[in-house]
Design an enzyme around this catalytic site. Structure first.
Site, PDB file in Angstrom:
ATOM      1  N   SER A 162      14.837  22.341 -13.291  1.00 23.25           N
ATOM      2  CA  SER A 162      15.462  23.482 -12.612  1.00 23.25           C
ATOM      3  C   SER A 162      14.741  23.834 -11.310  1.00 23.25           C
ATOM      4  O   SER A 162      14.584  25.007 -10.976  1.00 23.25           O
ATOM      5  CB  SER A 162      15.503  24.696 -13.544  1.00 23.25           C
ATOM      6  OG  SER A 162      14.196  25.091 -13.890  1.00 23.25           O
ATOM      7  N   ALA A 191      16.254  20.407  -6.745  1.00 25.32           N
ATOM      8  CA  ALA A 191      17.144  19.265  -6.973  1.00 25.32           C
ATOM      9  C   ALA A 191      18.134  19.567  -8.102  1.00 25.32           C
ATOM     10  O   ALA A 191      19.362  19.470  -7.921  1.00 25.32           O
ATOM     11  CB  ALA A 191      16.316  18.017  -7.288  1.00 25.32           C
ATOM     12  N   THR A 234       9.053  23.492  -6.576  1.00 24.02           N
ATOM     13  CA  THR A 234       9.873  24.193  -5.576  1.00 24.02           C
ATOM     14  C   THR A 234       9.372  25.622  -5.351  1.00 24.02           C
ATOM     15  O   THR A 234       9.231  26.070  -4.209  1.00 24.02           O
ATOM     16  CB  THR A 234      11.345  24.223  -6.033  1.00 24.02           C
ATOM     17  OG1 THR A 234      11.791  22.876  -6.200  1.00 24.02           O
ATOM     18  CG2 THR A 234      12.223  24.960  -5.039  1.00 24.02           C
ATOM     19  N   GLU A 248       4.691  21.553  12.008  1.00 20.18           N
ATOM     20  CA  GLU A 248       3.711  21.024  11.052  1.00 20.18           C
ATOM     21  C   GLU A 248       3.262  19.631  11.491  1.00 20.18           C
ATOM     22  O   GLU A 248       3.843  19.047  12.423  1.00 20.18           O
ATOM     23  CB  GLU A 248       4.315  20.982   9.639  1.00 20.18           C
ATOM     24  CG  GLU A 248       4.478  22.372   9.041  1.00 20.18           C
ATOM     25  CD  GLU A 248       5.121  22.389   7.666  1.00 20.18           C
ATOM     26  OE1 GLU A 248       5.534  21.325   7.174  1.00 20.18           O
ATOM     27  OE2 GLU A 248       5.213  23.488   7.089  1.00 20.18           O
ATOM     28  N   HIS A 294      -2.661  16.457   0.005  1.00 18.19           N
ATOM     29  CA  HIS A 294      -2.545  17.473   1.057  1.00 18.19           C
ATOM     30  C   HIS A 294      -3.945  17.736   1.599  1.00 18.19           C
ATOM     31  O   HIS A 294      -4.886  17.909   0.831  1.00 18.19           O
ATOM     32  CB  HIS A 294      -1.932  18.760   0.496  1.00 18.19           C
ATOM     33  CG  HIS A 294      -1.416  19.672   1.574  1.00 18.19           C
ATOM     34  ND1 HIS A 294      -2.258  20.327   2.444  1.00 18.19           N
ATOM     35  CD2 HIS A 294      -0.165  20.018   1.933  1.00 18.19           C
ATOM     36  CE1 HIS A 294      -1.532  21.047   3.288  1.00 18.19           C
ATOM     37  NE2 HIS A 294      -0.250  20.867   3.002  1.00 18.19           N
ATOM     38  N   ARG A 303      -0.246  13.683   7.556  1.00 11.42           N
ATOM     39  CA  ARG A 303      -1.072  14.146   6.440  1.00 11.42           C
ATOM     40  C   ARG A 303      -2.047  13.102   5.911  1.00 11.42           C
ATOM     41  O   ARG A 303      -3.173  13.419   5.539  1.00 11.42           O
ATOM     42  CB  ARG A 303      -0.090  14.536   5.340  1.00 11.42           C
ATOM     43  CG  ARG A 303      -0.517  15.642   4.503  1.00 11.42           C
ATOM     44  CD  ARG A 303       0.642  16.102   3.680  1.00 11.42           C
ATOM     45  NE  ARG A 303       1.300  17.254   4.258  1.00 11.42           N
ATOM     46  CZ  ARG A 303       2.343  17.848   3.710  1.00 11.42           C
ATOM     47  NH1 ARG A 303       2.850  17.384   2.592  1.00 11.42           N
ATOM     48  NH2 ARG A 303       2.872  18.893   4.281  1.00 11.42           N
ATOM     49  N   HIS A 334      -0.856  16.073  -4.028  1.00 10.38           N
ATOM     50  CA  HIS A 334       0.198  17.020  -3.648  1.00 10.38           C
ATOM     51  C   HIS A 334       1.609  16.513  -3.919  1.00 10.38           C
ATOM     52  O   HIS A 334       2.480  17.261  -4.377  1.00 10.38           O
ATOM     53  CB  HIS A 334       0.036  17.329  -2.155  1.00 10.38           C
ATOM     54  CG  HIS A 334       0.996  18.310  -1.589  1.00 10.38           C
ATOM     55  ND1 HIS A 334       1.021  19.627  -1.977  1.00 10.38           N
ATOM     56  CD2 HIS A 334       1.970  18.177  -0.643  1.00 10.38           C
ATOM     57  CE1 HIS A 334       1.965  20.275  -1.297  1.00 10.38           C
ATOM     58  NE2 HIS A 334       2.562  19.415  -0.491  1.00 10.38           N
ATOM     59  N   ARG A 357       5.045  10.778   3.237  1.00  8.02           N
ATOM     60  CA  ARG A 357       6.110  11.735   3.586  1.00  8.02           C
ATOM     61  C   ARG A 357       5.722  12.603   4.781  1.00  8.02           C
ATOM     62  O   ARG A 357       4.597  13.121   4.849  1.00  8.02           O
ATOM     63  CB  ARG A 357       6.407  12.625   2.386  1.00  8.02           C
ATOM     64  CG  ARG A 357       7.349  13.768   2.703  1.00  8.02           C
ATOM     65  CD  ARG A 357       7.746  14.511   1.460  1.00  8.02           C
ATOM     66  NE  ARG A 357       6.671  15.262   0.865  1.00  8.02           N
ATOM     67  CZ  ARG A 357       6.344  16.509   1.173  1.00  8.02           C
ATOM     68  NH1 ARG A 357       7.015  17.168   2.113  1.00  8.02           N
ATOM     69  NH2 ARG A 357       5.365  17.123   0.544  1.00  8.02           N
TER      70      ARG A 357
END
Ligand code: FAD
Ligand code: SIN
Length: 524
Positions: free
Chosen positions: A13, A16, A46, A117, A246, A293, A354, A389
């Site tokens: 939940s 996504a 999330t 960022e 991270h 990152r 992360h 990412r």
């Protein structure tokens, strides 16, 4: 043990799972959509997302620039078709989220305020203060509440997806044969009953794997359950070696999970310094603190090894305090609570696990290699991220792929038709409740220690081989426990963490070059 039938079964939940539920529920008001989630409804990665969602919004920005940044951050291992699709569909998906009620910060001209960022060459991060994820999660839950054909079941733990392996004939599938998914075995954590959920289509939206490491920004739910379930069912799982660390988790020994100091703080102008006050990123990359990152996390790691210090420092003392408080109220008050006044003191930070760039392989519609099984969000490997990412591309990926999956299900109503197979109940013959949970918690800590010590930001084949030996022992020990113990969420999570650790180590051993987030001492 009960049996339930549903048209669409969604495991998870976060952004996504909830976005797919809403989109399919609106398109199919007469179909039943069931969302199960193993903790309280909103608990997810999330909920903790801070920085925001990367979307090309400003007229001076361009799709091509966001595409180029995504490819560069991903060390060009990305899938071009996917990168193009996600970035171009992003504005429409964001507008839908805004129409559902999500509120994002505005600038003085009344336009969306765009943050910056690491790795981005333009301001394009849409945000809600420094609690963007919470705003999105609550908005989606409010929408779910209004859709009567969705059942959202908290404290329901998915143990395994159901495939031919479980059907009454226990059909053995040869490697080139199609595997089908018929639903999942789910534990109702209140009654302890493991129920059978038979579904037309099943969607894994179970999130990340941060908890496989001792130090992580991810909440305790992030144990890679969906990826482990898919792997056990023989789905294709790939690029697990690309674990993203991270750069700036708050250094506070004993606190777990680690509190994140958003990359947006560096986008706002904060500097990284070592104990002597030197801005060491200036020697590493022309973008300094705003390099991607993987580069910043590795540089911090090297700086800590070089100086022997346990952390480095994020210096915000030159920034406007009131503007900082306004942009980052959550970070400001967390720092204040631990005695760090950001206008006078630097924030101690360390890298922490992360995000997982790899996962369950899916095609451009979100379909996994198992029929009637989709994967969405952090548990999936779409090809968007490549080897690393780009910041704030994760919420975006989940949102766009939720749309793709909903469209695919809507275009193929036949997928929802009942399947003619005999599915037995969950078999717990010969198992008893374990006397002591310590056996499970001990092994969980062992997995986390092995991964943090041997399979972290910097790897080597020697360390990976050693990790594999130790994980093999833990795997056998856990399988013994599994064979004799009544199933519990703790045991299921341990088994899943073992599988995730195994996948990260074996896929790391297969990669023979340094690429993006994967760095080994054995390669140039
Ligand atoms: P999640 O949101 O993690 O949801 C997974 C769901 O699955 C949860 O509800 C969980 O309880 C459930 N679940 C798991 N296993 C089971 C099981 N066995 N049975 C039943 N339910 C199960 N990304 C960005 O793009 N921008 C950001 O600013 C950003 N900031 C971040 C900050 C932090 C601190 C963290 C941890 C992550 C951040 N990320 C950010 C990454 C991003 O938040 C996640 O990748 C994204 O939210 C994942 O969404 P998801 O729906 O795939 O998974
Ligand atoms: C952050 O706010 O630094 C996290 C952003 C992300 O994970 O994309």
């Amino acid at each position: 043990m009960s049996r339930f039938k549903t048209d669409i079964l969604i495991l998870g939940s976060g952004i996504a799972g909830l976005a797919i539920a809403i989109k399919t529920a609106i398109a199919y008001p007469n179909k039943k959509i069931t969302v199960v989630t193993k903790a309280q409804e909103s608990e997810s990665n999330t909920k903790y997302a801070q920085g925001g969602i990367a979307v090309v919004w400003d007229k001076l920005d361009s799709f091509q620039s966001h595409i180029d940044d995504t490819l560069k951050a991903g060390d060009y291992l990305n899938d071009m078709e996917v990168v193009n699709m996600v970035i171009k569909e992003a504005p429409a998906c964001l507008e839908k989220l805004i129409n559902w009620g999500a509120e994002f910060d505005m600038d003085t001209k009344g336009d969306l305020d765009l943050g910056k960022e690491g790795g981005h060459s333009a301001h394009r991060i849409i945000h809600h203060k420094d609690v963007t994820g919470l705003e999105i999660e609550l908005t989606l839950l409010e929408q779910i509440e209004q859709l009567k054909n969705i059942s959202l079941l908290p404290y329901h733990f998915a143990i395994d997806i159901i495939t031919e392996h479980h059907t009454e004939e226990k059909k053995i599938i040869s490697p080139d044969e199609e595997i089908n998914c018929f639903g999942a075995y789910i534990m109702n954590q209140q009654t302890q009953s493991i129920d059978t959920y038979v579904a037309g289509v099943t969607i894994l939206a179970t999130g990340g794997i941060g908890q496989v490491y001792a130090s992580t920004t991810n909440p305790t739910i992030a144990t890679g359950d969906g990826i482990a379930m898919a792997f056990r069912a023989k789905a294709k799982v790939s690029e697990m070696e690309f674990v993203q660390f991270h750069p700036t988790a708050l250094y506070k020994p004993g606190e777990s999970p680690s509190f994140l100091i958003s990359e947006a703080v560096r986008g706002f102008g904060a500097y990284l310094r070592n104990k002597e006050g030197k801005r060491f990123m200036l020697d590493i990359d022309g973008r300094a603190e705003l390099a991607s990152r993987d580069i910043v996390a590795r540089a911090i790691n090297m700086e800590m090894l070089r100086t022997g210090d346990e952390c480095v420092y994020l210096d915000c003392t030159h920034l406007d305090k009131e503007a900082f408080k306004n942009h980052f109220p959550n970070i400001y008050s967390k720092c204040k609570r631990i005695g760090v006044d950001i206008s006078r003191d630097s924030i101690p930070v360390v890298p922490a696990s992360h995000y997982l760039c790899g996962g369950i392989e899916v095609d451009i519609h979100g379909r996994s290699s198992i029929k009637n099984l989709y994967a969405c969000g952090e548990c999936s490997r779409t090809g968007l991220h490549g080897a690393n990412r780009l910041a704030s591309n994760s919420l975006l990926e989940a949102l766009v792929y939720a749309q793709k999956i909903a469209e695919d299900i809507i275009a193929h109503p036949a997928y929802l038709e009942p399947k003619k197979v005999a599915i037995p109940e969950w078999n717990e013959e010969g198992t008893t409740a374990p006397d002591e949970l310590i056996l499970i918690t001990h092994n969980r800590k062992m997995v986390q220690t092995i991964m943090s010590n041997l399979v972290s930001i910097v790897r080597s084949n020697e360390r990976l081989e050693k990790a594999l030996d130790q994980l093999n022992y833990l795997y056998q020990d856990t399988e013994k426990l599994y064979a004799k113990s009544k199933m519990s969420p703790q045991l299921a999570e341990l088994r899943n963490l073992n599988a995730i650790a195994f996948l990260i180590v074996t896929q790391s051993l297969e990669r023979k070059e340094n690429r993006g987030a994967f760095f080994s001492l054995d390669y140039e």
